[in-house]
Write an enzyme that holds these catalytic residues in place. Structure first.
Site, PDB file in Angstrom:
ATOM      1  N   GLU A  57       0.847  -1.194   0.000  1.00 21.54           N
ATOM      2  CA  GLU A  57       0.000   0.000   0.000  1.00 21.54           C
ATOM      3  C   GLU A  57       0.885   1.248   0.000  1.00 21.54           C
ATOM      4  O   GLU A  57       1.727   1.405   0.878  1.00 21.54           O
ATOM      5  CB  GLU A  57      -0.912  -0.028   1.232  1.00 21.54           C
ATOM      6  CG  GLU A  57      -1.902  -1.180   1.178  1.00 21.54           C
ATOM      7  CD  GLU A  57      -2.415  -1.605   2.542  1.00 21.54           C
ATOM      8  OE1 GLU A  57      -2.212  -0.876   3.528  1.00 21.54           O
ATOM      9  OE2 GLU A  57      -3.011  -2.706   2.614  1.00 21.54           O
TER      10      GLU A  57
ATOM     11  N   LEU B 238      -5.944  -1.789  -1.083  1.00 24.38           N
ATOM     12  CA  LEU B 238      -5.769  -1.771   0.364  1.00 24.38           C
ATOM     13  C   LEU B 238      -6.364  -3.031   0.975  1.00 24.38           C
ATOM     14  O   LEU B 238      -7.497  -3.029   1.452  1.00 24.38           O
ATOM     15  CB  LEU B 238      -6.482  -0.527   0.914  1.00 24.38           C
ATOM     16  CG  LEU B 238      -6.047   0.049   2.254  1.00 24.38           C
ATOM     17  CD1 LEU B 238      -6.749   1.365   2.482  1.00 24.38           C
ATOM     18  CD2 LEU B 238      -6.269  -0.878   3.406  1.00 24.38           C
ATOM     19  N   ALA B 239      -5.627  -4.109   0.947  1.00 23.53           N
ATOM     20  CA  ALA B 239      -6.134  -5.384   1.446  1.00 23.53           C
ATOM     21  C   ALA B 239      -4.945  -6.316   1.669  1.00 23.53           C
ATOM     22  O   ALA B 239      -4.339  -6.767   0.708  1.00 23.53           O
ATOM     23  CB  ALA B 239      -7.118  -5.988   0.445  1.00 23.53           C
ATOM     24  N   GLU B 240      -4.630  -6.583   2.912  1.00 20.88           N
ATOM     25  CA  GLU B 240      -3.392  -7.304   3.223  1.00 20.88           C
ATOM     26  C   GLU B 240      -3.436  -8.766   2.776  1.00 20.88           C
ATOM     27  O   GLU B 240      -2.436  -9.304   2.315  1.00 20.88           O
ATOM     28  CB  GLU B 240      -3.078  -7.213   4.720  1.00 20.88           C
ATOM     29  CG  GLU B 240      -2.606  -5.840   5.180  1.00 20.88           C
ATOM     30  CD  GLU B 240      -3.714  -4.786   5.171  1.00 20.88           C
ATOM     31  OE1 GLU B 240      -4.900  -5.157   5.187  1.00 20.88           O
ATOM     32  OE2 GLU B 240      -3.384  -3.581   5.160  1.00 20.88           O
TER      33      GLU B 240
ATOM     34  N   GLN C 102       2.028  -2.112   5.852  1.00 17.75           N
ATOM     35  CA  GLN C 102       2.263  -0.717   6.209  1.00 17.75           C
ATOM     36  C   GLN C 102       2.677  -0.546   7.678  1.00 17.75           C
ATOM     37  O   GLN C 102       3.617   0.177   7.986  1.00 17.75           O
ATOM     38  CB  GLN C 102       1.018   0.086   5.891  1.00 17.75           C
ATOM     39  CG  GLN C 102       1.302   1.545   5.689  1.00 17.75           C
ATOM     40  CD  GLN C 102       0.225   2.181   4.830  1.00 17.75           C
ATOM     41  OE1 GLN C 102      -0.941   2.219   5.236  1.00 17.75           O
ATOM     42  NE2 GLN C 102       0.594   2.669   3.664  1.00 17.75           N
ATOM     43  N   PHE C 103       1.955  -1.212   8.558  1.00 17.60           N
ATOM     44  CA  PHE C 103       2.278  -1.169   9.987  1.00 17.60           C
ATOM     45  C   PHE C 103       2.048  -2.561  10.573  1.00 17.60           C
ATOM     46  O   PHE C 103       1.146  -3.287  10.146  1.00 17.60           O
ATOM     47  CB  PHE C 103       1.373  -0.185  10.731  1.00 17.60           C
ATOM     48  CG  PHE C 103       1.741   1.260  10.527  1.00 17.60           C
ATOM     49  CD1 PHE C 103       2.683   1.882  11.329  1.00 17.60           C
ATOM     50  CD2 PHE C 103       1.139   1.985   9.517  1.00 17.60           C
ATOM     51  CE1 PHE C 103       3.016   3.212  11.138  1.00 17.60           C
ATOM     52  CE2 PHE C 103       1.468   3.324   9.314  1.00 17.60           C
ATOM     53  CZ  PHE C 103       2.403   3.938  10.121  1.00 17.60           C
TER      54      PHE C 103
ATOM     55  N   GLY D 152       0.466  -3.684  13.103  1.00 16.15           N
ATOM     56  CA  GLY D 152      -0.876  -4.076  13.527  1.00 16.15           C
ATOM     57  C   GLY D 152      -1.796  -4.446  12.373  1.00 16.15           C
ATOM     58  O   GLY D 152      -2.902  -4.956  12.594  1.00 16.15           O
ATOM     59  N   PHE D 153      -1.336  -4.222  11.146  1.00 13.79           N
ATOM     60  CA  PHE D 153      -2.200  -4.519   9.995  1.00 13.79           C
ATOM     61  C   PHE D 153      -1.788  -5.771   9.253  1.00 13.79           C
ATOM     62  O   PHE D 153      -2.281  -6.055   8.170  1.00 13.79           O
ATOM     63  CB  PHE D 153      -2.221  -3.317   9.044  1.00 13.79           C
ATOM     64  CG  PHE D 153      -2.612  -2.050   9.741  1.00 13.79           C
ATOM     65  CD1 PHE D 153      -3.651  -2.055  10.663  1.00 13.79           C
ATOM     66  CD2 PHE D 153      -1.929  -0.876   9.521  1.00 13.79           C
ATOM     67  CE1 PHE D 153      -3.997  -0.902  11.346  1.00 13.79           C
ATOM     68  CE2 PHE D 153      -2.276   0.285  10.208  1.00 13.79           C
ATOM     69  CZ  PHE D 153      -3.312   0.279  11.123  1.00 13.79           C
TER      70      PHE D 153
ATOM     71  N   PRO E 242      -4.892  -9.120   8.935  1.00  9.76           N
ATOM     72  CA  PRO E 242      -5.746  -9.557   7.825  1.00  9.76           C
ATOM     73  C   PRO E 242      -4.988 -10.425   6.807  1.00  9.76           C
ATOM     74  O   PRO E 242      -5.602 -11.188   6.080  1.00  9.76           O
ATOM     75  CB  PRO E 242      -6.198  -8.235   7.182  1.00  9.76           C
ATOM     76  CG  PRO E 242      -6.067  -7.226   8.266  1.00  9.76           C
ATOM     77  CD  PRO E 242      -4.889  -7.666   9.099  1.00  9.76           C
TER      78      PRO E 242
ATOM     79  N   HIS F 242      -0.291   0.656  15.697  1.00 17.03           N
ATOM     80  CA  HIS F 242       0.886   1.116  14.954  1.00 17.03           C
ATOM     81  C   HIS F 242       2.181   0.870  15.718  1.00 17.03           C
ATOM     82  O   HIS F 242       3.208   1.413  15.375  1.00 17.03           O
ATOM     83  CB  HIS F 242       0.779   2.617  14.656  1.00 17.03           C
ATOM     84  CG  HIS F 242      -0.267   2.960  13.658  1.00 17.03           C
ATOM     85  ND1 HIS F 242      -1.613   2.873  13.913  1.00 17.03           N
ATOM     86  CD2 HIS F 242      -0.168   3.397  12.372  1.00 17.03           C
ATOM     87  CE1 HIS F 242      -2.289   3.253  12.856  1.00 17.03           C
ATOM     88  NE2 HIS F 242      -1.446   3.569  11.897  1.00 17.03           N
TER      89      HIS F 242
END
Ligand SMILES: Cc1ncc(C[n+]2csc(CCOP(=O)(O)OP(=O)(O)O)c2C)c(N)n1
Lengths: 324, 368
Positions: free
Chosen positions: A29, A58-60, A82-83, A85-86, A89, A129
């Site tokens: 992303e 935008l979809a891990e 990106q971070f 915590g993401f 998914p 984050h």
């Protein structure tokens, strides 16, 4: 040699990997025009084109899952999450697919994928984050997990990770992105999965990785002023873990403190303590001690200073160890 | 069909493509007037059908006798699988779920490999690159993303093949499937999503997965969706052929919803009498995909009794061979646990392997 930041060093490493092999792709992303939210991929799309440096939806799960297909087709995707915590998914694709495809196919379907995750706290961010989820991935057979702690390692380790035929989860300590140091681009780098003694000492061994390396070195400097010599070991690779230098060190110092930002329970320090106890039982003068985050969700930014291990907490653990 | 029932029901719509009715009549809907099939093609479909159904029956029996851990039957879905898989070129690539025995058969994978997987001797012992047929995927929907990524890779390589991704009506609810639609759409990847809507996800009916007919979702992702009678091999074949060709020509993805029915249990562990009524199964039995081709072949004089007899015999031989092979499959070597975990091994794993080998060896020498 010029000094560069760790973020820039990773960028240089990615650039060199993109130059060296046409099959290397960078995807994630905002990695294109923006250069990633930390600018680690800055300028790469401009130079290598949108076909090699891909801004994804935008979809891990999509990022990881399509990387699996691309890898099956002979590509070497480098995915940016990106971070920290993401990543969740995309967790299923990582642990159920990326980690297992080689095994499931008995070697016929290699997964040369790198998953870059800026991780850890200390930057005053909002929720999700600042997490340190490395233990989840270390617990999954089939993955390899590494974490750089300085610009030179970052430059080399990212290239080594991309060249690896195994899937590598690459943890980048985001609060160290701006740390500067010299990078020798001609050097012959240490093997990706080797731990390194980065400061020798005789009174107590300190094992750390990623963001905690600088904290531990600072602690060693402070301890030295009081006459205590800490031997600091940067683990660098979390899976596989190279514990030979740790055993060696503990056999000399008799003491071990493991420092890490994650919550304590079932984290890597527990694993390291067990392995060291199994191998160095008769050399230990004190139980292996852990300095970690707490078993609580990551706190709001203004409380993170008390959550994250700092120099004083490391020194406190060293004192407790020495008191046995 | 009333407007109400159209909007409230996700079931078969009026624009569902059909070329061969359940009674074995050839029909020619608009857009498909000139589609022709040679007698050979029809005979081959029939042969595939009978052999696959026989493999399925034999595998079910083997499971009942304790020779397989579990089996996922494809009974009733033969036309959806054969029709679509026979539309593939060798250089196309397939991403299956765990029920694609018919598609695997059409790609030339020895059925004993499927039995090996369900017996538990391996995770699917074929080389995906040799057959352009991925390993069976158990995690629902995951393979659709692999398909989209693989298709993106093909496109970059300038290869002019396409990818066919199988999934179920239950899978349509998964994030991965919807994410794969996004990826394929925005990157214009040559992938055909092939949903076998067999009406049930274990015990959960279609109505609990979706409010719209599934093929209509494609529009929201920016590519065509088409609904086809999944028990009509001719319609499935034609629709898939066109979608694959379209993808190969650079026109991007498509979603095919093949309306079919799982006539058996979800797997051998399942008891469908707990959740569905016998009448429904009976209703679908009248739409059996094999029967309508059989009627068509016979009625049009394309085959004689000897043809049916010879295929029956071939099926019997295949089943007997399969049974023999299955019983002869060796258990995996216990050390196989450690094989191919990594391309470059890990020291701690090497240590575990050595410890385990020593442990095993301690029984051989020291048992008495
Ligand atoms: C992610 C995930 N959740 C749950 C399951 C358990 N499970 C296996 S098959 C199935 C139903 C799938 O239904 P559908 O996608 O319609 O395919 P079908 O089996 O009908 O061919 C479920 C819930 C699974 N395999 N993967």
């Amino acid at each position: 040699m010029t000094a560069v930041t760790m973020g820039k060093a990773i960028n240089m490493g990615l650039r060199r990997a993109l130059e060296d092999a046409a099959k290397v792709l960078v995807m994630g992303e905002d990695v294109g025009k923006l250069g990633g939210v930390f600018r680690v991929t800055d300028g790469l799309q401009k130079d290598f084109g949108e076909e090699r440096v891909i801004d994804t939806p935008l979809a891990e799960s999509g990022i990881i899952g399509t990387a699996v297909g691309l890898a099956m087709r002979g590509y070497r995707p480098v995915c940016e999450i990106q971070f920290d915590g993401f990543v969740f998914p995309g967790f299923d694709q990582i642990v159920s697919q990326v980690a297992k495809l080689r095994y499931r196919s008995q070697g016929r379907v290699p997964m040369p994928i790198v998953i870059r995750i800026p991780f850890g706290g200390g930057i005053g961010a909002v929720e999700h984050h600042s997490e340190s989820p490395e233990a989840y991935f270390v617990h999954t057979a089939g993955l390899k997990v590494v974490s750089c702690s300085n610009p030179a390692d970052a430059y080399w380790m990212i290239q080594q990770a991309i060249r690896s035929d195994d899937p590598i989860v690459f943890f980048e300590p985001k609060r160290r992105y701006h740390d500067k140091a010299e990078v020798d681009v001609e050097a012959s780098p240490a093997p990706l999965h080797d731990a390194r003694v980065i400061r020798p000492g005789q009174h107590c061994t300190v094992v750390c990785w990623g963001p905690m390396v600088r904290t531990s070195l600072d602690a060693a400097t402070a301890a030295a002023e009081e006459g205590t010599e800490l031997e600091v070991i940067d683990l660098r690779s979390l899976s596989p873990m190279d514990l030979a230098p740790v055993y060696d060190s503990v056999q000399r110092t008799g003491r071990l403190v493991v420092v890490n930002e994650s919550p304590r329970t079932a984290g890597l320090p527990g694993e390291i303590a067990t392995l060291v106890t199994e191998r160095c039982f008769y050399h230990l003068e004190a139980p292996v001690l852990r300095v970690t985050g707490f078993d609580a969700p990551y706190p709001p930014a203004r409380a993170e200073d008390s959550f994250l291990p700092d120099l004083d907490r490391v020194l406190d653990a060293v004192d407790r160890s020495l008191a046995y | 069909m009333t407007v109400d029932s159209m909007t409230a029901s996700p079931r078969q719509g009026t624009d569902c493509v059909q070329l061969l009715t359940p009674e074995g009549e050839r029909v020619r809907p608009p857009g498909y007037e000139n589609v022709e099939f040679s007698a050979d093609e029809l005979r081959n479909f029939y042969r595939d059908f009978v052999l696959i159904r026989r493999i399925d029956t034999e595998a079910t029996a083997l499971q009942r006798q304790g020779e397989l851990g579990i089996w996922a039957s494809l009974l009733g879905q033969e036309a959806a699988q054969v029709g679509s898989a026979r539309a593939l070129r060798p250089d196309d690539y397939v991403f299956p779920t765990y029920r694609e025995h018919g598609a695997a058969w059409c790609r030339g994978i020895d059925p004993i490999r499927l039995l090996g997987l369900y017996r538990g001797v391996d995770h699917g012992d074929w080389d995906p690159a040799e057959y352009n047929f991925g390993l069976y995927t158990i995690v629902i929907g995951a393979q659709c993303l692999h398909a989209a990524g693989y298709a993106m890779g093909m496109m970059r390589d300038g290869a002019d093949g396409a990818v066919l991704a199988y999934f179920g009506d239950g899978a349509s609810a998964q994030g991965d499937v919807n994410e794969s639609f996004i990826w394929a759409g925005v990157f214009n990847a040559p992938v055909v999503f092939f949903c076998q809507n067999n009406q049930w996800a274990i015990s959960v009916p279609l109505q609990r997965q979706t409010r719209t007919p599934l093929y209509k979702r494609a529009e929201g992702f920016g590519f065509p969706g088409i609904q086809v009678d999944g028990n009509d091999v001719l319609a499935v074949h034609e629709v898939t052929k066109r979608a694959l060709q379209n993808a190969r020509e650079g026109n991007g993805p498509a979603l095919i919803e093949a309306v079919t029915y799982r006539m058996g249990a979800h797997t051998t562990n399942d008891d469908p009498t707990r959740y569905r009524i016998a009448g429904e199964v009976e209703e679908w039995r009248l739409k059996d995909p094999i029967e309508r081709v059989r009627v068509y072949l016979a009625r049009n004089g394309l085959v004689d009794q000897a043809f049916f007899d010879s295929i029956e015999e071939e099926a019997n031989d295949l089943a007997a061979t399969l049974r023999k092979q299955c019983l002869a499959l060796p258990d995996p070597d216990p050390m196989r646990v450690f094989s191919e975990v990594y391309a470059e091994s890990s020291p701690l794993l090497d240590e575990e392997r050595e410890q385990f080998a020593r442990y095993l060896a301690s029984f051989e020498g020291g048992a008495q």
